[in-house]
Design a protein around this motif. Structure first.
Motif, PDB file in Angstrom:
ATOM      1  N   ILE A 240       0.846  -1.193   0.000  1.00  0.00           N
ATOM      2  CA  ILE A 240       0.000   0.000   0.000  1.00  0.00           C
ATOM      3  C   ILE A 240       0.883   1.245   0.000  1.00  0.00           C
TER       4      ILE A 240
ATOM      5  N   LYS B 266       0.338   4.333   1.567  1.00  0.00           N
ATOM      6  CA  LYS B 266       0.436   5.102   2.809  1.00  0.00           C
ATOM      7  C   LYS B 266      -0.001   4.225   3.979  1.00  0.00           C
TER       8      LYS B 266
ATOM      9  N   GLU C 128      -1.892   4.767   6.477  1.00  0.00           N
ATOM     10  CA  GLU C 128      -3.320   4.878   6.807  1.00  0.00           C
ATOM     11  C   GLU C 128      -4.218   4.141   5.817  1.00  0.00           C
ATOM     12  N   ASP C 129      -3.681   3.763   4.649  1.00  0.00           N
ATOM     13  CA  ASP C 129      -4.495   3.036   3.658  1.00  0.00           C
ATOM     14  C   ASP C 129      -4.970   1.688   4.178  1.00  0.00           C
TER      15      ASP C 129
ATOM     16  N   LYS D  60      -8.613   1.105   5.112  1.00  0.00           N
ATOM     17  CA  LYS D  60      -9.641   0.893   4.092  1.00  0.00           C
ATOM     18  C   LYS D  60     -10.046  -0.573   4.003  1.00  0.00           C
ATOM     19  N   TYR D  61      -9.187  -1.466   4.496  1.00  0.00           N
ATOM     20  CA  TYR D  61      -9.377  -2.891   4.252  1.00  0.00           C
ATOM     21  C   TYR D  61      -9.659  -3.710   5.502  1.00  0.00           C
TER      22      TYR D  61
ATOM     23  N   CYS E   2       3.533  -1.379   3.885  1.00  0.00           N
ATOM     24  CA  CYS E   2       3.787  -0.058   3.300  1.00  0.00           C
ATOM     25  C   CYS E   2       5.296   0.060   3.179  1.00  0.00           C
TER      26      CYS E   2
ATOM     27  N   ARG F  19       6.406   3.484  -3.402  1.00  0.00           N
ATOM     28  CA  ARG F  19       5.130   4.015  -2.906  1.00  0.00           C
ATOM     29  C   ARG F  19       4.471   4.925  -3.940  1.00  0.00           C
TER      30      ARG F  19
ATOM     31  N   ALA G  56       0.711   4.441  -5.397  1.00  0.00           N
ATOM     32  CA  ALA G  56      -0.254   5.542  -5.350  1.00  0.00           C
ATOM     33  C   ALA G  56      -0.827   5.823  -6.733  1.00  0.00           C
TER      34      ALA G  56
END
Length: 195
Positions: A67, A69, A71-72, A75-76, A113, A120, A124
């Motif tokens: 991923i 970032k 914080e992504d 989402k999962y 990450c 990265r 993105a």
């Protein structure tokens, strides 16, 4: 196609191949990895199956998803990831969490990450996680010599990004979070974790 990581257009070239469902070899902050877009419900490129076929790997085993970032990951999963783990990102730490399966049940997925800013940026721009698994045939040593990678897999993948040899590259540490929120070290690697 062979491209050097140092080439100005290397990020965009990698993105173009990955977004079209191609399997590529990318340098990571640990070792070289086979990568392809995580298609899920958005695409039907079957990149997971393609990577497993190249590696002669059992399709029952999950692949790490990279991923862009830290914080992504939220989402999962609804798992609460301890702050001391998230502080290790970006970096060579893989965290296995519970995610929703397409049938509505839970499954486990490994996320990382990566510490490499170049990588990265690729993730993105792809707009989705990308798979990553070491460059080798299943059961054989990980290849860290770029010429060996080109010789062994040049006909199996659409693109290899050359960043020189990765001698002594250490794979990521893998930890898992169980249903109770406890952290267990699955594989010792580049990051030291005390549970």
């Amino acid at each position: 196609m062979i491209c050097r990581k140092s080439d100005l257009e290397s990020v965009q070239i990698a993105v173009d191949y990955i977004r079209r469902g191609k399997v590529v070899v990318l340098p990571t902050d640990t070792v070289y990895g086979f990568s392809g877009i995580v298609d899920g419900r958005h695409y039907s490129y079957h990149t997971y199956e393609k990577i497993c076929a190249i590696k002669n790997r059992d399709e029952g085993k999950n692949l790490i998803q990279l991923i862009a970032k830290p914080e992504d990951v939220k989402k999962y999963t609804r798992d609460v990831i301890p702050a001391e783990l998230l502080e290790k990102w970006p970096g060579p730490l893989t965290i296995i969490v519970h995610t929703f399966a397409e049938d509505g049940n839970f499954e486990t997925t490994a996320f990382r990450c990566p510490g490499d800013e170049w990588l990265r940026e690729i993730i993105a721009r792809c707009g989705a996680p990308i798979y990553s698994t070491s460059v080798n045939r299943s059961g054989h040593p990980v290849l860290d010599n770029i010429q060996q990678i080109k010789d062994e897999f040049g006909k199996d993948v659409e693109l290899i990004i050359d960043d020189g040899d990765k001698k002594g590259g250490v794979p990521s540490t893998i930890v898992a979070i169980d249903e109770s929120g406890n952290v267990k070290v699955v594989r010792e690697g580049a990051v030291e974790i005390h549970c």
